[in-house]
Write a protein that holds these residues in place. Structure first.
Motif, PDB file in Angstrom:
ATOM      1  N   GLY A  56       0.821  -1.201   0.000  1.00  0.00           N
ATOM      2  CA  GLY A  56       0.000   0.000   0.000  1.00  0.00           C
ATOM      3  C   GLY A  56       0.856   1.252   0.000  1.00  0.00           C
ATOM      4  N   VAL A  57       0.251   2.369  -0.374  1.00  0.00           N
ATOM      5  CA  VAL A  57       0.966   3.654  -0.395  1.00  0.00           C
ATOM      6  C   VAL A  57       0.330   4.664   0.559  1.00  0.00           C
ATOM      7  N   VAL A  58      -0.781   4.279   1.172  1.00  0.00           N
ATOM      8  CA  VAL A  58      -1.471   5.130   2.131  1.00  0.00           C
ATOM      9  C   VAL A  58      -1.643   4.347   3.420  1.00  0.00           C
ATOM     10  N   GLY A  59      -1.316   4.942   4.546  1.00  0.00           N
ATOM     11  CA  GLY A  59      -1.504   4.277   5.819  1.00  0.00           C
ATOM     12  C   GLY A  59      -2.928   4.438   6.339  1.00  0.00           C
ATOM     13  N   TRP A  60      -3.391   3.452   7.099  1.00  0.00           N
ATOM     14  CA  TRP A  60      -4.727   3.546   7.680  1.00  0.00           C
ATOM     15  C   TRP A  60      -4.860   4.781   8.573  1.00  0.00           C
ATOM     16  N   SER A  61      -3.778   5.174   9.212  1.00  0.00           N
ATOM     17  CA  SER A  61      -3.824   6.356  10.070  1.00  0.00           C
ATOM     18  C   SER A  61      -4.197   7.615   9.282  1.00  0.00           C
ATOM     19  N   GLU A  62      -3.811   7.668   7.997  1.00  0.00           N
ATOM     20  CA  GLU A  62      -4.194   8.815   7.164  1.00  0.00           C
ATOM     21  C   GLU A  62      -5.697   8.857   6.949  1.00  0.00           C
ATOM     22  N   VAL A  63      -6.311   7.687   6.805  1.00  0.00           N
ATOM     23  CA  VAL A  63      -7.764   7.634   6.654  1.00  0.00           C
ATOM     24  C   VAL A  63      -8.434   8.102   7.939  1.00  0.00           C
ATOM     25  N   ASP A  68     -11.376  12.271  11.167  1.00  0.00           N
ATOM     26  CA  ASP A  68     -11.425  13.147  12.331  1.00  0.00           C
ATOM     27  C   ASP A  68     -11.554  14.612  11.917  1.00  0.00           C
ATOM     28  N   GLN A  69     -10.965  14.956  10.764  1.00  0.00           N
ATOM     29  CA  GLN A  69     -11.032  16.329  10.268  1.00  0.00           C
ATOM     30  C   GLN A  69     -12.355  16.633   9.564  1.00  0.00           C
ATOM     31  N   ARG A  70     -13.010  15.579   9.042  1.00  0.00           N
ATOM     32  CA  ARG A  70     -14.213  15.788   8.227  1.00  0.00           C
ATOM     33  C   ARG A  70     -15.500  15.395   8.948  1.00  0.00           C
ATOM     34  N   ASP A  75     -20.558  12.106   4.610  1.00  0.00           N
ATOM     35  CA  ASP A  75     -21.587  11.135   5.003  1.00  0.00           C
ATOM     36  C   ASP A  75     -20.976   9.783   5.348  1.00  0.00           C
ATOM     37  N   GLY A  76     -19.896   9.441   4.669  1.00  0.00           N
ATOM     38  CA  GLY A  76     -19.364   8.106   4.903  1.00  0.00           C
ATOM     39  C   GLY A  76     -18.084   7.838   4.159  1.00  0.00           C
ATOM     40  N   VAL A  77     -17.695   6.576   4.184  1.00  0.00           N
ATOM     41  CA  VAL A  77     -16.500   6.081   3.510  1.00  0.00           C
ATOM     42  C   VAL A  77     -16.904   4.921   2.614  1.00  0.00           C
ATOM     43  N   VAL A  78     -16.394   4.927   1.384  1.00  0.00           N
ATOM     44  CA  VAL A  78     -16.580   3.802   0.475  1.00  0.00           C
ATOM     45  C   VAL A  78     -15.258   3.069   0.344  1.00  0.00           C
ATOM     46  N   PHE A  79     -15.297   1.764   0.565  1.00  0.00           N
ATOM     47  CA  PHE A  79     -14.136   0.918   0.321  1.00  0.00           C
ATOM     48  C   PHE A  79     -14.273   0.328  -1.075  1.00  0.00           C
ATOM     49  N   VAL A  97     -14.811   2.873  11.060  1.00  0.00           N
ATOM     50  CA  VAL A  97     -15.508   3.965  10.375  1.00  0.00           C
ATOM     51  C   VAL A  97     -16.881   4.185  11.006  1.00  0.00           C
ATOM     52  N   ARG A  98     -17.595   3.112  11.228  1.00  0.00           N
ATOM     53  CA  ARG A  98     -18.909   3.204  11.869  1.00  0.00           C
ATOM     54  C   ARG A  98     -18.802   3.795  13.274  1.00  0.00           C
ATOM     55  N   ASP A  99     -17.792   3.366  14.030  1.00  0.00           N
ATOM     56  CA  ASP A  99     -17.624   3.854  15.395  1.00  0.00           C
ATOM     57  C   ASP A  99     -17.387   5.364  15.438  1.00  0.00           C
ATOM     58  N   ARG A 100     -16.884   5.922  14.333  1.00  0.00           N
ATOM     59  CA  ARG A 100     -16.651   7.365  14.269  1.00  0.00           C
ATOM     60  C   ARG A 100     -17.874   8.123  13.753  1.00  0.00           C
ATOM     61  N   GLY A 101     -18.968   7.413  13.545  1.00  0.00           N
ATOM     62  CA  GLY A 101     -20.209   8.069  13.164  1.00  0.00           C
ATOM     63  C   GLY A 101     -20.442   8.215  11.683  1.00  0.00           C
ATOM     64  N   PHE A 102     -19.636   7.529  10.869  1.00  0.00           N
ATOM     65  CA  PHE A 102     -19.785   7.592   9.419  1.00  0.00           C
ATOM     66  C   PHE A 102     -20.444   6.303   8.908  1.00  0.00           C
TER      67      PHE A 102
END
Length: 221
Positions: A56-63, A68-70, A75-79, A97-102
């Motif tokens: 991968g080139v993106v870490g989960w922490s970036e997501v 947290d910023q948005r 409304d949500g995240v699409v995998f 993702v769900r636990d963060r309210g998305f």
């Protein structure tokens, strides 16, 4: 005491789109592209992320930081992918993702029914690719036995329908394989199975191989 890393941190993430209006109908989402796919559809425009061995080139922490910023803005995240259900960390990621309210959306071609069954309880919408009538599936996916990929995809469709999750079934109409009769056959089959939202998509040559682009041009001529 050390904190055990979450399974989501092991995801091979090929890309992150911070804002998308087209990956989940009528929703503003971030889209996470997961690396790797077992199939080799000629019209795939994400060829660069098909290799399951690529890191991968993106870490989960970036997501997580993005969410947290948005908060309150998305409304949500699409995998998406690739084929996101091939990665074991998807369930944990969806749960976080769900636990963060998305809300959680999922793009899948249904290649791994057992994995889909595990993640469905944490998914709010599925965009499922059903590519062709079963007899033509291998001509699209390019791999496996005569019906192997079709069997997986239609098992996944049954799982999604039985789960009652909002579902959009999408078919990219590949004119190098499918004609109008084939599309009508598939539409009839899907309706009989209980599909109520079936969307036909036009092949785009962007990002496909030169070989496929030549086949597509010949089919359209």
């Amino acid at each position: 005491m050390s904190v055990r890393p979450s399974e989501a941190e092991g995801l091979a993430i090929a890309g992150l789109v911070p804002l998308s209006t087209c990956d989940w109908p009528d929703r503003l989402v971030a889209t996470v592209f997961l690396q790797g796919c077992p199939w080799r559809c000629g019209y795939c425009h994400n060829a660069a992320i098909l290799d399951p061995q690529a890191p991968g080139v993106v870490g989960w922490s970036e997501v997580v930081d993005l969410l947290d910023q948005r908060a309150g803005l998305l409304d949500g995240v699409v995998f998406s992918g690739g084929e996101p259900t091939r990665q074991a960390g998807l369930v944990d990621a969806a749960r976080q993702v769900r636990d963060r309210g998305f809300s959680v959306g999922l793009h899948t071609a249904g290649a791994y029914p057992e994995a889909l069954a595990r993640v469905l309880p944490f998914v709010d919408w599925v965009g499922l690719d059903i590519k062709a009538p079963a007899r033509l599936y291998r001509a699209i996916t390019g791999v496996g036995g005569p019906t192997a990929s079709a069997d997986a995809a239609f098992r996944s469709l049954r799982l999604a329908l039985d789960a009652g999750v909002p579902l959009q079934v999408r078919t990219t109409v590949d004119p190098t394989v499918l004609d109008d009769t084939d599309v009508t056959e598939l539409t009839t089959t899907l309706r009989a199975l209980g599909v109520r939202d079936h969307t036909l998509q036009t092949v785009r040559p962007d990002g496909t191989t030169p070989t496929y682009q030549a086949r597509l041009a010949a089919a359209r001529s």
